[in-house]
Design an enzyme around this catalytic site. Sequence first.
Site, PDB file in Angstrom:
ATOM      1  N   CYS A 127      10.027  -8.697   4.247  1.00 19.28           N
ATOM      2  CA  CYS A 127      10.494  -7.337   3.955  1.00 19.28           C
ATOM      3  C   CYS A 127      11.164  -6.732   5.182  1.00 19.28           C
ATOM      4  O   CYS A 127      11.835  -7.443   5.955  1.00 19.28           O
ATOM      5  CB  CYS A 127       9.352  -6.484   3.426  1.00 19.28           C
ATOM      6  SG  CYS A 127       9.945  -4.961   2.628  1.00 19.28           S
ATOM      7  N   ASP A 196       1.541  -1.332   4.576  1.00 21.80           N
ATOM      8  CA  ASP A 196       1.642  -0.014   3.938  1.00 21.80           C
ATOM      9  C   ASP A 196       0.296   0.692   3.979  1.00 21.80           C
ATOM     10  O   ASP A 196       0.227   1.902   4.182  1.00 21.80           O
ATOM     11  CB  ASP A 196       2.138  -0.164   2.496  1.00 21.80           C
ATOM     12  CG  ASP A 196       3.617  -0.523   2.468  1.00 21.80           C
ATOM     13  OD1 ASP A 196       3.943  -1.715   2.621  1.00 21.80           O
ATOM     14  OD2 ASP A 196       4.446   0.405   2.358  1.00 21.80           O
TER      15      ASP A 196
HETATM   16  P1  RI2 Z   1       7.022   0.084   8.578  1.00 22.61           P
HETATM   17  C1  RI2 Z   1       7.659  -1.208   3.521  1.00 22.61           C
HETATM   18  O1  RI2 Z   1       7.586  -0.757   2.221  1.00 22.61           O
HETATM   19  C2  RI2 Z   1       7.329  -2.700   3.622  1.00 22.61           C
HETATM   20  O2  RI2 Z   1       6.278  -3.080   2.759  1.00 22.61           O
HETATM   21  C3  RI2 Z   1       6.938  -2.752   5.075  1.00 22.61           C
HETATM   22  O3  RI2 Z   1       6.239  -3.928   5.392  1.00 22.61           O
HETATM   23  C4  RI2 Z   1       6.070  -1.518   5.165  1.00 22.61           C
HETATM   24  O4  RI2 Z   1       6.753  -0.536   4.383  1.00 22.61           O
HETATM   25  C5  RI2 Z   1       5.820  -1.008   6.549  1.00 22.61           C
HETATM   26  O5  RI2 Z   1       7.016  -0.571   7.123  1.00 22.61           O
HETATM   27  P2  RI2 Z   1       8.915  -0.277   1.384  1.00 22.61           P
HETATM   28  O6  RI2 Z   1       9.072   1.205   1.661  1.00 22.61           O
HETATM   29  O7  RI2 Z   1       6.214   1.335   8.523  1.00 22.61           O
HETATM   30  O8  RI2 Z   1      10.113  -1.081   1.768  1.00 22.61           O
HETATM   31  O9  RI2 Z   1       6.462  -0.938   9.513  1.00 22.61           O
HETATM   32  O10 RI2 Z   1       8.511  -0.503  -0.050  1.00 22.61           O
HETATM   33  O11 RI2 Z   1       8.494   0.372   8.841  1.00 22.61           O
END
Ligand code: RI2
Length: 309
Positions: A127, A196
Amino acid sequence: MSDNIADTALAIKEMRIRGAGRIACAGVVALKEFADGYVGTGFDKFLQDLERSKKVLLDSRPTAVSLWNGLHACTKNISKADSVEEARQLISDGAKNFVEMSSKATEAIAKIGARGIQSGDIIMTHCNSSVALGVIKEAHRQGKDIKVYATESRPWRQGIITVNELADTGIDTTLIIDSAVRSVMNNVDKVFVGADTISSNGSVINKIGTSQLALAADEARVKFNVCSETYKFSPLTMFGDMVTIEERGYDEVVKTGEVNSSVKIFNPVFDSTPAKYIDAIITELGIISPGSVYDIMVRQLGDSIFDSR
Ligand code: RI2
């Protein structure tokens, strides 16, 4: 409902603002703007509108506890206020502190995590986690010669953001499709992913497919690291609450008319990786084992532990 609350909630829901940390910061800034721009004077009405605003923000995406913790941090002392003006100041201070703390935590994790990366390491990430990428970029900045495999991360393909971000900093980067994880894992030394939400039992809720990386890493004896600020620890899970796994629309998976109308589409966007597959959680407080999450929550929340309910 103030426009900025509705606009921010919509931007989070539509993933124009995404990533657990960014969602939390956007939420607290929106709450601060709501308080700053509040025109009424009745304190009871203000408190009601504040609760409604928090709910609208929280309903935008249900999984990342970072948003819940951020809003809670801004409003936890609100009972000490006697007027709109005092409440406004408390929220404003809380929001400023939270955003500063978030940025400092990301920087600290980058420094701490990079120590665990050696020149020659081949890394896999999933991701687009700003915190995990902070660690990888810091290792590169320190002159370590690394290679990164990044998954595409269907259906939103956040992996495209990741590979461009890494390549822009000059890191040797390879994009793989999600189903290539197990076969590529044999060439990998270490996995770094974000989070998350982290439960009190040390399980990590992150982008769908994270648990698949963890299983493949376990099989291939590759170290599985989670990079997370402690505000992604969920105090609610201490009381047995389950983390809600967000399910999103079919149109993120297939185009309208692409499959027979009788076909059901199931699109959960997060999954849970059990603690036993996680070697380390890299936080701003240092590297911890998943088994230490509960103790850190208790230590950080102190007497206010039951307020989190
Ligand atoms: P940071 C994101 O969720 C991903 O799952 C990623 O690993 C997590 O948030 C943490 O992101 P999405 O918003 O806080 O893309 O490390 O569904 O940036």
